[in-house]
Design an enzyme around this catalytic site. Structure first.
Site, PDB file in Angstrom:
ATOM      1  N   ARG A  51       0.798  -1.171   0.114  1.00  0.00           N
ATOM      2  CA  ARG A  51      -0.027  -0.073   0.022  1.00  0.00           C
ATOM      3  C   ARG A  51       0.994   1.069   0.011  1.00  0.00           C
ATOM      4  NH1 ARG A  51      -1.472   2.798   4.047  1.00  0.00           N
ATOM      5  NH2 ARG A  51      -1.698   0.969   5.503  1.00  0.00           N
ATOM      6  N   TYR A 105     -11.946  15.163 -18.516  1.00  0.00           N
ATOM      7  CA  TYR A 105     -12.441  13.793 -18.572  1.00  0.00           C
ATOM      8  C   TYR A 105     -13.662  13.787 -17.611  1.00  0.00           C
ATOM      9  CZ  TYR A 105     -12.242   8.951 -17.405  1.00  0.00           C
ATOM     10  OH  TYR A 105     -12.786   7.672 -17.031  1.00  0.00           O
ATOM     11  N   ASP A 177      -3.080  16.642 -17.298  1.00  0.00           N
ATOM     12  CA  ASP A 177      -3.347  15.384 -17.503  1.00  0.00           C
ATOM     13  C   ASP A 177      -2.952  15.093 -18.895  1.00  0.00           C
ATOM     14  OD1 ASP A 177      -4.618  12.905 -18.415  1.00  0.00           O
ATOM     15  OD2 ASP A 177      -6.463  13.237 -17.240  1.00  0.00           O
ATOM     16  N   LYS A 202      -4.395   3.575 -20.199  1.00  0.00           N
ATOM     17  CA  LYS A 202      -4.641   3.883 -21.531  1.00  0.00           C
ATOM     18  C   LYS A 202      -3.190   3.613 -22.372  1.00  0.00           C
ATOM     19  CE  LYS A 202      -8.597   5.396 -20.141  1.00  0.00           C
ATOM     20  NZ  LYS A 202      -8.871   6.635 -19.513  1.00  0.00           N
TER      21      LYS A 202
HETATM   22  C1  LIG Z   1      -9.645   7.155 -18.533  1.00  0.00           C
HETATM   23  C2  LIG Z   1      -9.043   8.601 -18.203  1.00  0.00           C
HETATM   24  C3  LIG Z   1      -8.981   9.105 -16.757  1.00  0.00           C
HETATM   25  C4  LIG Z   1      -9.149   8.137 -15.689  1.00  0.00           C
HETATM   26  O1  LIG Z   1      -8.272   6.943 -15.627  1.00  0.00           O
HETATM   27  P1  LIG Z   1      -8.613   5.586 -15.027  1.00  0.00           P
HETATM   28  O2  LIG Z   1      -7.543   4.576 -15.299  1.00  0.00           O
HETATM   29  O3  LIG Z   1      -9.974   4.872 -15.474  1.00  0.00           O
HETATM   30  O4  LIG Z   1      -9.010   5.729 -13.848  1.00  0.00           O
HETATM   31  C5  LIG Z   1      -8.204  10.289 -16.500  1.00  0.00           C
HETATM   32  N1  LIG Z   1      -8.118  11.118 -17.760  1.00  0.00           N
HETATM   33  C6  LIG Z   1      -8.195  11.000 -18.788  1.00  0.00           C
HETATM   34  C7  LIG Z   1      -7.967  11.769 -19.873  1.00  0.00           C
HETATM   35  C8  LIG Z   1      -8.718   9.612 -19.233  1.00  0.00           C
HETATM   36  O5  LIG Z   1      -8.689   9.167 -20.553  1.00  0.00           O
END
Ligand SMILES: *Cc1c(COP(=O)(O)O)cnc(C)c1O
Length: 386
Positions: A51, A105, A177, A202
């Protein structure tokens, strides 16, 4: 002699590995051990425990992620949302205010608009492409400015240079992001961002088989966020660490192929008589094309488009393509197709969608690693069929 780790391709494979390799293993093994023997650590945060995100699998990934974005430090988390929520809850507290790009997002938007008001954190939304309008939204208690490198689903690229300059002038923490661009197309630290966040689910992992997140930035800020993460508990499992590390090794070849393939598909769609609009920052027709050319090394693997004939026609295209899978998410080896209003942006109200310019008929395509010609032929057939 020390390894030469100048190029991002080399770093993706070799940076962060334990030296010397454990038992000579070319690939770092999975340390499937929740706890580790006490070695006299003085602080709770230094004990080795899954953790606390500090087993050998975590530490190797932290070094690699920092190295590929040219930053000092990194932290992996249990999901992209864990990275985003943990970072924001470290930086913002009761009575603080955030400036945030309006089209972001869906999960992040939900966090900011449904959870944060309860915690006494206020948010004002800004147009990331209009720096002249930011100052009027600034408050005494504004602590940070939050943007995405390439927005979802209209693939807009804000004035990122102005974001870092504004943050420096106003004493704000700049957060981006970087999920859609990936470190292949954009490295936030090079432009002066304080913090880069990723959904590792992703492109970083790239194989649609884990959920993961990453926080990348300076030593001090990442250490503060790590302490919050230790308390909130969104740790990444060692097996997921192993898969993320394996996925990262091919990031450069995957993303460059996806850049090229998405551009060809965007050009094909743009000239198709049944297609009314295509959104892809690599197209000269995109509103942010010039800025994208200046800031990015590639335009990414996601595009969106509108077809003639309304909702029924849009659903027909999604039903009739045979290669892209109709599913949310993006950035994997397989192409995925979706209508964002039913998936990533389903939490937004009709008014919020209209303000962001996201129509009900918009189709988003995440281009995978299939043959570009096959994807084009598949889309062509789906568009042509009555
Ligand atoms: C998918 C996504 C997230 C969230 O990610 P998870 O791994 O699903 O929690 C945040 N920002 C963007 C731009 C995303 O495409």
């Amino acid at each position: 002699m020390e390894k030469i780790l100048a190029g991002i391709e080399t770093r993706l494979i070799h940076a962060g590995k334990p030296e010397p390799p454990i038992e000579g293993a070319v690939v770092t093994p999975i340390f499937q051990s929740s706890t580790f023997e006490y070695l006299g650590q003085q602080s709770y945060h230094d004990l080795h425990y899954i953790r606390l995100n500090n087993t050998p699998n975590h530490l190797g990934l932290h070094r690699k992620l920092a190295a590929i974005e040219g930053a000092e430090a990194a932290l992996v988390t249990a999901s992209g949302m864990a990275a985003i929520s943990t970072a924001l809850l470290t930086i913002l507290g009761h009575g603080d205010h955030l400036l945030c790009q309006s089209c972001i997002y869906g999960g992040t938007h939900g966090l900011l608009t449904t959870e944060f008001p309860r915690l006494g954190v206020e948010v004002s939304f800004i147009d990331a492409g209009e720096p002249a309008t930011w100052k009027e939204k600034l408050r005494e208690n504004t602590r940070a400015i939050y943007v995405e490198t390439i927005s979802n689903p209209l693939l807009e690229v804000g004035d990122l240079r102005a974001v870092t300059e504004f943050a420096r002038e106003q004493g704000l923490i700049s957060i981006i992001d970087n999920t859609f661009a990936t470190p292949i197309n954009f490295r936030p630290a090079e432009l002066g961002f304080d913090l880069s966040l990723h959904s590792g689910t992703k492109y970083l992992n790239g194989h649609s088989d884990i959920v993961a997140g990453a926080v990348i930035g300076g030593h001090e800020l990442v250490a503060r966020i790590s302490h919050t993460a230790n308390h909130l508990g969104g740790a990444l499992d060692p097996h997921a660490c192993f898969l993320l590390d394996r996925g990262l090794k091919t990031l450069a070849v995957r993303v460059r192929y996806q850049n090229e393939s998405a551009l060809r598909i965007a050009r094909f769609l743009e000239q198709h008589p049944k297609v009314e609009a295509v959104y892809y920052p690599g197209l000269e027709s995109h509103r942010d094309h010039l800025r994208a050319c200046e800031l990015l090394d590639g335009f990414g693997g996601v595009l969106s488009f509108e077809v003639a004939g309304g909702l029924a026609a849009a659903e027909r295209v999604i039903d009739r393509v045979t290669i892209p899978v109709s599913a949310p998410s993006l950035g994997g080896v397989e192409s995925l197709i979706t209508r964002p209003v039913t998936t990533s942006h389903s939490g937004m109200t009709a008014a919020q969608l209209a303000a962001a310019g996201i129509s009900e008929t918009l189709i988003r395509l995440s281009v995978g690693l299939e043959a570009t010609d096959d994807l084009i032929a598949d889309l062509d057939r789906a568009l042509e069929s009555p």
